[in-house]
Design a protein around this motif. Structure first.
Motif, PDB file in Angstrom:
ATOM      1  N   ARG A  93      11.763   8.857  -8.322  1.00 44.36           N
ATOM      2  CA  ARG A  93      11.072   8.998  -7.039  1.00 44.36           C
ATOM      3  C   ARG A  93       9.647   8.479  -7.127  1.00 44.36           C
ATOM      4  O   ARG A  93       8.932   8.761  -8.092  1.00 44.36           O
ATOM      5  CB  ARG A  93      11.035  10.477  -6.618  1.00 44.36           C
ATOM      6  N   VAL A  94       9.239   7.725  -6.110  1.00 47.17           N
ATOM      7  CA  VAL A  94       7.841   7.335  -5.930  1.00 47.17           C
ATOM      8  C   VAL A  94       7.310   8.100  -4.722  1.00 47.17           C
ATOM      9  O   VAL A  94       7.869   8.009  -3.627  1.00 47.17           O
ATOM     10  CB  VAL A  94       7.690   5.819  -5.702  1.00 47.17           C
ATOM     11  N   THR A  95       6.258   8.878  -4.933  1.00 46.20           N
ATOM     12  CA  THR A  95       5.653   9.678  -3.871  1.00 46.20           C
ATOM     13  C   THR A  95       4.339   9.036  -3.441  1.00 46.20           C
ATOM     14  O   THR A  95       3.536   8.633  -4.286  1.00 46.20           O
ATOM     15  CB  THR A  95       5.394  11.113  -4.360  1.00 46.20           C
ATOM     16  N   SER A  96       4.130   8.945  -2.118  1.00 37.78           N
ATOM     17  CA  SER A  96       2.934   8.286  -1.583  1.00 37.78           C
ATOM     18  C   SER A  96       2.141   9.232  -0.697  1.00 37.78           C
ATOM     19  O   SER A  96       2.684  10.209  -0.145  1.00 37.78           O
ATOM     20  CB  SER A  96       3.332   7.044  -0.772  1.00 37.78           C
ATOM     21  N   ASP A  97       0.853   8.923  -0.550  1.00 36.03           N
ATOM     22  CA  ASP A  97       0.019   9.728   0.333  1.00 36.03           C
ATOM     23  C   ASP A  97       0.075   9.182   1.754  1.00 36.03           C
ATOM     24  O   ASP A  97       0.857   8.277   2.059  1.00 36.03           O
ATOM     25  CB  ASP A  97      -1.420   9.820  -0.187  1.00 36.03           C
ATOM     26  N   ASP A  98      -0.742   9.733   2.644  1.00 38.47           N
ATOM     27  CA  ASP A  98      -0.640   9.363   4.057  1.00 38.47           C
ATOM     28  C   ASP A  98      -1.246   8.004   4.373  1.00 38.47           C
ATOM     29  O   ASP A  98      -1.190   7.549   5.513  1.00 38.47           O
ATOM     30  CB  ASP A  98      -1.271  10.435   4.951  1.00 38.47           C
ATOM     31  N   THR A  99      -1.794   7.323   3.358  1.00 41.08           N
ATOM     32  CA  THR A  99      -2.234   5.937   3.564  1.00 41.08           C
ATOM     33  C   THR A  99      -1.193   4.957   3.035  1.00 41.08           C
ATOM     34  O   THR A  99      -1.402   3.747   3.087  1.00 41.08           O
ATOM     35  CB  THR A  99      -3.572   5.657   2.860  1.00 41.08           C
ATOM     36  N   GLY A 100      -0.089   5.487   2.497  1.00 39.75           N
ATOM     37  CA  GLY A 100       0.930   4.629   1.910  1.00 39.75           C
ATOM     38  C   GLY A 100       0.661   4.279   0.461  1.00 39.75           C
ATOM     39  O   GLY A 100       1.372   3.459  -0.119  1.00 39.75           O
ATOM     40  N   ARG A 144      -7.339   0.693  -0.633  1.00 43.28           N
ATOM     41  CA  ARG A 144      -8.610   1.269  -0.156  1.00 43.28           C
ATOM     42  C   ARG A 144      -8.913   0.786   1.265  1.00 43.28           C
ATOM     43  O   ARG A 144      -9.331   1.562   2.133  1.00 43.28           O
ATOM     44  CB  ARG A 144      -9.751   0.886  -1.093  1.00 43.28           C
ATOM     45  N   LEU A 145      -8.701  -0.513   1.480  1.00 48.96           N
ATOM     46  CA  LEU A 145      -8.928  -1.058   2.810  1.00 48.96           C
ATOM     47  C   LEU A 145      -7.964  -0.423   3.810  1.00 48.96           C
ATOM     48  O   LEU A 145      -8.353  -0.075   4.932  1.00 48.96           O
ATOM     49  CB  LEU A 145      -8.754  -2.577   2.796  1.00 48.96           C
ATOM     50  N   LYS A 146      -6.716  -0.265   3.411  1.00 44.56           N
ATOM     51  CA  LYS A 146      -5.716   0.338   4.290  1.00 44.56           C
ATOM     52  C   LYS A 146      -6.136   1.754   4.686  1.00 44.56           C
ATOM     53  O   LYS A 146      -6.024   2.150   5.847  1.00 44.56           O
ATOM     54  CB  LYS A 146      -4.367   0.354   3.574  1.00 44.56           C
ATOM     55  N   SER A 147      -6.642   2.515   3.731  1.00 39.81           N
ATOM     56  CA  SER A 147      -7.114   3.868   4.007  1.00 39.81           C
ATOM     57  C   SER A 147      -8.272   3.849   5.009  1.00 39.81           C
ATOM     58  O   SER A 147      -8.325   4.659   5.944  1.00 39.81           O
ATOM     59  CB  SER A 147      -7.551   4.537   2.700  1.00 39.81           C
ATOM     60  N   ASP A 148      -9.191   2.876   4.835  1.00 36.20           N
ATOM     61  CA  ASP A 148     -10.333   2.760   5.762  1.00 36.20           C
ATOM     62  C   ASP A 148      -9.858   2.411   7.177  1.00 36.20           C
ATOM     63  O   ASP A 148     -10.371   2.958   8.167  1.00 36.20           O
ATOM     64  CB  ASP A 148     -11.306   1.686   5.263  1.00 36.20           C
ATOM     65  N   LEU A 149      -8.881   1.515   7.284  1.00 38.01           N
ATOM     66  CA  LEU A 149      -8.393   1.106   8.598  1.00 38.01           C
ATOM     67  C   LEU A 149      -7.645   2.243   9.294  1.00 38.01           C
ATOM     68  O   LEU A 149      -7.776   2.436  10.507  1.00 38.01           O
ATOM     69  CB  LEU A 149      -7.493  -0.126   8.463  1.00 38.01           C
ATOM     70  N   ILE A 150      -6.870   3.004   8.514  1.00 38.36           N
ATOM     71  CA  ILE A 150      -6.183   4.164   9.100  1.00 38.36           C
ATOM     72  C   ILE A 150      -7.205   5.168   9.619  1.00 38.36           C
ATOM     73  O   ILE A 150      -7.042   5.746  10.703  1.00 38.36           O
ATOM     74  CB  ILE A 150      -5.241   4.816   8.069  1.00 38.36           C
ATOM     75  N   ILE A 196      -2.995  -5.168   6.268  1.00 37.81           N
ATOM     76  CA  ILE A 196      -2.501  -5.193   7.649  1.00 37.81           C
ATOM     77  C   ILE A 196      -0.979  -5.240   7.681  1.00 37.81           C
ATOM     78  O   ILE A 196      -0.345  -4.559   8.501  1.00 37.81           O
ATOM     79  CB  ILE A 196      -3.112  -6.384   8.415  1.00 37.81           C
ATOM     80  N   SER A 197      -0.378  -5.995   6.777  1.00 41.43           N
ATOM     81  CA  SER A 197       1.082  -6.055   6.720  1.00 41.43           C
ATOM     82  C   SER A 197       1.673  -4.678   6.459  1.00 41.43           C
ATOM     83  O   SER A 197       2.682  -4.282   7.068  1.00 41.43           O
ATOM     84  CB  SER A 197       1.536  -7.034   5.634  1.00 41.43           C
ATOM     85  N   ASP A 198       1.050  -3.922   5.550  1.00 37.28           N
ATOM     86  CA  ASP A 198       1.521  -2.566   5.278  1.00 37.28           C
ATOM     87  C   ASP A 198       1.373  -1.675   6.510  1.00 37.28           C
ATOM     88  O   ASP A 198       2.259  -0.874   6.829  1.00 37.28           O
ATOM     89  CB  ASP A 198       0.735  -1.958   4.123  1.00 37.28           C
ATOM     90  N   LEU A 199       0.265  -1.804   7.230  1.00 33.98           N
ATOM     91  CA  LEU A 199       0.035  -0.967   8.409  1.00 33.98           C
ATOM     92  C   LEU A 199       0.974  -1.331   9.550  1.00 33.98           C
ATOM     93  O   LEU A 199       1.339  -0.462  10.352  1.00 33.98           O
ATOM     94  CB  LEU A 199      -1.429  -1.070   8.856  1.00 33.98           C
ATOM     95  N   VAL A 200       1.370  -2.592   9.615  1.00 32.73           N
ATOM     96  CA  VAL A 200       2.388  -2.982  10.592  1.00 32.73           C
ATOM     97  C   VAL A 200       3.716  -2.324  10.232  1.00 32.73           C
ATOM     98  O   VAL A 200       4.406  -1.759  11.086  1.00 32.73           O
ATOM     99  CB  VAL A 200       2.528  -4.523  10.648  1.00 32.73           C
ATOM    100  N   SER A 201       4.059  -2.348   8.949  1.00 35.47           N
ATOM    101  CA  SER A 201       5.313  -1.729   8.495  1.00 35.47           C
ATOM    102  C   SER A 201       5.303  -0.227   8.732  1.00 35.47           C
ATOM    103  O   SER A 201       6.340   0.375   9.033  1.00 35.47           O
ATOM    104  CB  SER A 201       5.540  -2.010   7.008  1.00 35.47           C
ATOM    105  N   MET A 202       4.132   0.400   8.614  1.00 41.77           N
ATOM    106  CA  MET A 202       4.016   1.844   8.792  1.00 41.77           C
ATOM    107  C   MET A 202       3.927   2.245  10.264  1.00 41.77           C
ATOM    108  O   MET A 202       3.958   3.435  10.586  1.00 41.77           O
ATOM    109  CB  MET A 202       2.783   2.362   8.042  1.00 41.77           C
ATOM    110  N   GLY A 203       3.798   1.252  11.167  1.00 37.75           N
ATOM    111  CA  GLY A 203       3.767   1.543  12.588  1.00 37.75           C
ATOM    112  C   GLY A 203       2.392   1.788  13.176  1.00 37.75           C
ATOM    113  O   GLY A 203       2.271   2.150  14.353  1.00 37.75           O
TER     114      GLY A 203
END
Length: 243
Positions: free
Chosen positions: A210-217, A10-16, A51-58
């Protein structure tokens, strides 16, 4: 926001959303972990994981001793376009018929919880389908969906046509499907394979998970598809550039 989604997603989605709305521009330093934790009412561990995930996602880049900054987004080309398994067959010109065997609400098992990164016993939608071409079964699929809305299960039960386009079903509920990761391996057919695919017991089958993810990862679907090896052909075009 779905209560079954972990806090750091949820936080990752907010930061994106903050980055995409230009709250912070490229090159800007974002607030510290402590400040973000206070602002969003979460722990610093949750902030650090997001933040670690967002770094990995660029989306972000860390500079040692200076902080974390908004990264310049790279232009990339996907290795392969993400499509549903039935959609792949239709794209190749096949007339695919889908038979839905089961649509159920189930409690998430330990194995699926690891794939979708949600707590065990999280309520998921389980869909079992068999795809056929010219009346010959070509795969059977079991999917576990994180419900995009509270009434998603009832909608799938009452509108069987939605089972033909699961990614489209997510997207009509505001979930933007972005990418998938999959594993492919071979094993011998089990009892359900022999019954639903009309193949001999212990015949080789190709398994695609397969694991499918949305645009927030955030992972939103885990699926396992099982093909009789005699009815599946995988073609890849390869090129070699200058050495």
């Amino acid at each position: 926001m779905k209560t079954s989604v972990p806090l750091y997603h949820r936080l990752k989605s907010d930061l994106i959303r903050d980055i995409q709305s230009n709250k912070w521009n490229v090159g800007d330093k974002i607030p510290s972990e402590a400040d973000l934790a206070v602002e969003h009412g979460v722990s610093r561990i949750t902030v650090r994981q997001a933040i670690s995930d967002l770094v990995s996602m660029g989306y972000l880049v860390r500079h040692q001793g200076k902080g974390t900054f908004v990264a310049k987004r790279r232009t990339s080309v996907a290795v392969s376009r993400l499509q549903g398994f039935a959609e792949e067959l239709r794209t190749s010109g096949k007339d695919v018929a889908l038979t839905v065997k089961h649509v159920q609400m189930v409690a998430c098992s330990e194995r699926i919880s690891k794939q979708l990164e949600v707590p065990e016993d999280t309520k998921l939608i389980r869909i079992s389908r068999v795809a056929s071409v010219d009346n010959l079964p070509v795969f059977r699929e079991t999917s576990f969906l994180l419900p995009p809305t509270e009434g998603a299960f009832e909608e799938l039960v009452n509108h069987p046509e939605l089972h033909n386009h699961i990614y489209g079903f997510f997207e009509r509920h505001g979930v933007r499907i972005a990418y998938g990761k999959q594993e492919i391996y071979a094993e011998r057919a089990n009892y359900d394979d022999s019954q639903e695919l009309n193949i001999g017991f212990d015949e080789p089958v190709l398994v695609v998970q397969r694991v499918t993810s949305d645009d927030t990862g955030t992972p939103v679907e885990f699926s396992e598809v099982r093909y009789p090896s005699s009815r599946y052909h995988y073609n890849v075009n390869l090129t070699r550039g200058d050495v």
